[in-house]
Design an enzyme around this catalytic site. Sequence first.
Site, PDB file in Angstrom:
ATOM      1  CG  HIS A   1      -9.417  -8.151  -5.239  1.00  0.00           C
ATOM      2  ND1 HIS A   1     -10.461  -7.538  -4.436  1.00  0.00           N
ATOM      3  CD2 HIS A   1      -8.714  -7.282  -5.858  1.00  0.00           C
ATOM      4  CE1 HIS A   1     -10.487  -6.222  -4.536  1.00  0.00           C
ATOM      5  NE2 HIS A   1      -9.347  -5.992  -5.318  1.00  0.00           N
TER       6      HIS A   1
ATOM      7  CG  ASP B   1     -10.452  -9.611  -1.908  1.00  0.00           C
ATOM      8  OD1 ASP B   1      -9.526  -9.287  -1.644  1.00  0.00           O
ATOM      9  OD2 ASP B   1     -11.613  -8.809  -2.552  1.00  0.00           O
TER      10      ASP B   1
ATOM     11  CB  SER C   1     -10.925  -3.117  -6.307  1.00  0.00           C
ATOM     12  OG  SER C   1     -10.274  -3.171  -5.490  1.00  0.00           O
TER      13      SER C   1
END
Lengths: 282, 282
Positions: free
Chosen positions: B260, B227, B149
């Site tokens: 995620h 995600d 991320s």
Amino acid sequence: MDITAQHRLFGGTLTFAKHDSAATRTPMALSVFLPEGEGPFPVLIWLSGLTCTASNFTEKAGAYKRAAELGLIIVAPDTSPRGADLQGHTVANDEAYDLGQGAGFYVNATQSPWAAHFQMESYIVTDLLQLIGAEWPADLSRVGISGHSMGGHGALTLAMNYSHLFKSVSAFAPIASPVHCPWGQKAMEAYLGTSHDAWEKYDAALRLAKGKALPFDEILVDQGLADPFLETQLMPHLLEQAAKVAGQKLTLRRHEGYDHSYYFIASFIDDHLDFHAQRLKA
Amino acid sequence: MDITAQHRLFGGTLTFAKHDSAATRTPMALSVFLPEGEGPFPVLIWLSGLTCTASNFTEKAGAYKRAAELGLIIVAPDTSPRGADLQGHTVANDEAYDLGQGAGFYVNATQSPWAAHFQMESYIVTDLLQLIGAEWPADLSRVGISGHSMGGHGALTLAMNYSHLFKSVSAFAPIASPVHCPWGQKAMEAYLGTSHDAWEKYDAALRLAKGKALPFDEILVDQGLADPFLETQLMPHLLEQAAKVAGQKLTLRRHEGYDHSYYFIASFIDDHLDFHAQRLKA
């Protein structure tokens, strides 16, 4: 059952859920790893240690890669009842890390105020297994049990007391003999009262020393030698002595330098999964 | 360097430590996994995402079994400066999860109040690497970088901007183009001011689109299709388009159903460790 979170991992699915337990008369939280495929799958119940929730093993043990390869469901329940229902007992529940919430010890409490909700033994062997059988493609004739510390104690004693339910048992750094250590003595006295007769059922070393024939061809236990609780609380040598007396094969592996953390568990969890799969898939 | 905790795992050693950074002018926390053996070992730097500390990857990624097999040091630094030194900026630091503490974005801030401490780019490429070279049996000529991320953004941009320091680069669900997403725009404006010229250096897709020849034979990126940040914040298709323009080989794997979380990372981390080891041990 309320699904509180769900994640895809290693081709399978991890579910966090809550369900109402008749035994504890509270909602109970758990995580369940379901491998890819049709099932029915054999099941490993993992019992966690003091202060843990359903998340510790789930996040930290690194167990699901091998579980996916082996086709094992892994169920990680919470370590005690929790929540608003227990507000009446807040002080008793939360005054210590080793009593009350996070510290159910997998016993059925008989003493006030604990008896009202702290029925973890019945919860595991009844409500939890029923839920898994109802909601997941699980083969309840092929269930193994393992755990860590307080949960290692739980795994050993539940396997011994409910040997018809469990086909395999192992433990990491279990509290081998609660009657001989401060954690155990405190919990047993609070949950079961002062009579040691009531404690014996929940003491793996004492149960084993009785020489009662167990159906387990082998019990696997891993213990770190840098574990700060080794001498004062865990005492695996008592389990070793009792196994000898009972003629029960116990593989007790002592690991130089390993401590009481999930890093220790992660290092050897695949061996335990292989051990259980070998017996559950036989 | 202060060692704050140490654990044995998979035959190696995990160290949590703090050291004083000249770049951030604060203590900085990190974890380091050292495999068994003599070394010197190649190194993988792991950069974490928003809100993370040095612990998230360390506890949840399940990376150390394969790292032990491959003989890789893995270093997981914190995501920002923290602590009492920053008290003067408490409100600015802690008012949001995506700015300030836990959200350094691996840039050198030029704007007040951030410039005083938020120098994460210099911290990673200077102080952190120096520490690893001084305190661990590390071969600093063989360093790879990866992250998740915000940390995937960090890994890609640091690899592009300091390609002489890093031999391999990969990412999980990276913020591929900060100038095009709300997280990135907010952070870049706060840390770097309103001129977009200053942002470009920190945008992987824009850097790549420049067509500057990179020394990387391949960049590996994994992205979960479940995600929740995929469309609004991560935008890996911009990286894909830029790689095509630049003639840079990018392997972007899209995974149905994965989100995620660290469960996604755990599911594919071994592939990334293999990817880096192949290049660092060549």
